[in-house]
Design an enzyme around this catalytic site. Structure first.
Site, PDB file in Angstrom:
ATOM      1  N   VAL B  50       0.966  -1.347  -0.016  1.00 10.96           N
ATOM      2  CA  VAL B  50       0.015  -0.152  -0.008  1.00 10.96           C
ATOM      3  C   VAL B  50       0.933   1.421   0.092  1.00 10.96           C
ATOM      4  O   VAL B  50       0.614   2.011  -0.920  1.00 10.96           O
ATOM      5  CB  VAL B  50      -0.958  -0.031   1.226  1.00 10.96           C
ATOM      6  CG1 VAL B  50      -1.772   1.371   1.286  1.00 10.96           C
ATOM      7  CG2 VAL B  50      -1.958  -0.941   1.199  1.00 10.96           C
ATOM      8  N   CYS B  51       1.549   1.444   0.976  1.00 14.95           N
ATOM      9  CA  CYS B  51       2.087   2.866   1.384  1.00 14.95           C
ATOM     10  C   CYS B  51       3.128   3.325   0.368  1.00 14.95           C
ATOM     11  O   CYS B  51       3.340   4.365  -0.299  1.00 14.95           O
ATOM     12  CB  CYS B  51       2.496   3.233   2.816  1.00 14.95           C
ATOM     13  SG  CYS B  51       1.195   3.044   3.706  1.00 14.95           S
ATOM     14  N   GLY B  52       3.675   2.408  -0.181  1.00 15.20           N
ATOM     15  CA  GLY B  52       4.811   2.793  -1.156  1.00 15.20           C
ATOM     16  C   GLY B  52       4.375   2.478  -2.794  1.00 15.20           C
ATOM     17  O   GLY B  52       5.144   2.477  -3.714  1.00 15.20           O
ATOM     18  N   ASP B  53       3.085   2.300  -2.667  1.00 17.31           N
ATOM     19  CA  ASP B  53       2.472   2.033  -4.091  1.00 17.31           C
ATOM     20  C   ASP B  53       2.590   3.297  -5.156  1.00 17.31           C
ATOM     21  O   ASP B  53       1.979   4.061  -4.549  1.00 17.31           O
ATOM     22  CB  ASP B  53       1.094   1.410  -3.731  1.00 17.31           C
ATOM     23  CG  ASP B  53       0.465   0.993  -5.210  1.00 17.31           C
ATOM     24  OD1 ASP B  53       0.607  -0.036  -5.647  1.00 17.31           O
ATOM     25  OD2 ASP B  53      -0.214   1.920  -6.146  1.00 17.31           O
TER      26      ASP B  53
END
Lengths: 175, 169
Positions: B50-53
């Site tokens: 998610v957050c590094g997507d």
């Protein structure tokens, strides 16, 4: 990839301004990876002592994290009464409860008035958040948390031991 | 971050036109977007963390891209239903094109197909209003390239400065 703009007086920082090493985090209060990094970065600050200045900039991914913008706004409001770090810590220590009601409670705890809290929740700090977010984009931030050591992007491990090893080496080089 | 040797189409080339499914019942042609800059973001697969997507980041930056007059289009070899589920889950506000059949055909035409994996590279193309590639960049496949290169390229276009010479070699 280097930090743009460099750390300045508008930034939230902990530690001595002339410390040999400055660690900048671009973070999102609702990001679970930032939550994992939080205790590690606290340990790093303890272990580095006066040799480290720590700076936090906002990079809320509000499309993915519905509470991230209001949480960041509450921290900015707290900064207005000199309580940024108290709020920063409270938010990361209560990542599971970042709804407006909880944020209002945290605001009250650090000493914000209801007026200041309401302003924060209705966009009073949007410009500051946008400025931080855009500076992150320009600095090459591609997700959170993103760390910069003396202005250079750091993509290595974020556990305290690895970070302290790198930061000590940088501090030695600077000295 | 530095680009490695790549076969990606460079700045100055005409962007190959294509028509691909954007939803289970809608097609999108690159030529439909003529008249405004287009950001073509090839990525290996839906559902990365998610957050590094990359797509989640671009979703967040979308207002800035639009401010610079640009359309954003994501493209991978995933099928339309996979894209639909991914876009819904992440709340994406821009189209994801399915380069699914024949598999990776458009990625091949842009020089960014990875035959061993059956996916595309993580590759960015900024195409001008006339359909000419003005900037391209291939990131190491595991590394989200962020948005700074795209913003620089779009600003150069807006300033009508020739960025052909500044492209990644």
């Amino acid at each position: 990839m280097s930090l743009t703009p460099a750390v300045g007086p508008h930034d939230h920082s902990e530690g001595l301004p002339d410390a040999p090493v400055t660690l900048v985090e671009y973070g999102d209060y609702e990001c679970p990876y930032c939550g994992e990094a939080y205790p590690e970065l606290k340990a790093v600050q303890r272990l580095m002592g006066d040799r480290l200045r720590f700076v936090f900039r906002n990079f809320p991914l509000t499309e993915a994290h519905p509470h991230a913008a209001h949480a960041a706004a509450m921290a900015e409001a707290a900064a207005g009464i000199g309580k940024f770090w108290e709020m920063h810590d409270m938010l990361y220590e209560h990542q599971g409860a970042l709804d407006d009601r909880s944020l209002t409670r945290y605001g009250t705890i650090v000493g914000l008035t209801m007026g200041q809290i309401e302003q924060a929740l209705s966009g009073a700090h949007d410009e500051v958040l946008r400025r931080d977010f855009m500076s992150g984009l320009r600095s090459g931030v591609n997700g959170t948390p993103a760390l910069f050591i003396n202005g250079q992007r750091y993509d290595g491990s974020r556990d305290a031991d690895s970070l302290v090893e790198v930061l000590r080496a940088v501090a030695r080089d600077v000295a | 971050m530095s680009a490695f040797q790549t076969t990606a189409l460079p700045a100055g080339e005409v962007a190959p036109d294509f028509t691909l499914p954007a939803t289970p019942d809608q097609m999108l042609a690159l030529s439909d977007l003529r008249g405004q800059p287009v950001i073509l973001a090839f990525y290996p697969a839906d559902w990365s963390p998610v957050c590094g997507d990359q797509m989640v980041l671009y979703n967040q930056v979308l207002p800035e891209f639009r401010h610079l007059g640009a359309h954003l289009v994501g493209i991978s070899t995933d099928g339309v239903w996979c894209h639909a589920a991914f876009a819904h889950d992440r709340g994406l506000h821009f189209p994801l094109l399915a380069d699914f059949e024949p598999k990776g055909e458009i990625a091949r035409r842009y020089g960014v197909y990875r035959p061993h994996e059956g996916t595309s590279e993580r590759a960015l193309f900024v195409i001008d209003a006339e359909g000419v590639i003005r900037w391209s960049y291939v990131s190491p496949v595991g590394l989200n390239p962020g948005a700074d290169g795209i913003l620089d390229a779009l600003e150069s276009l807006a300033g009508k400065r020739d960025v052909t010479k500044e492209a990644v070699s």
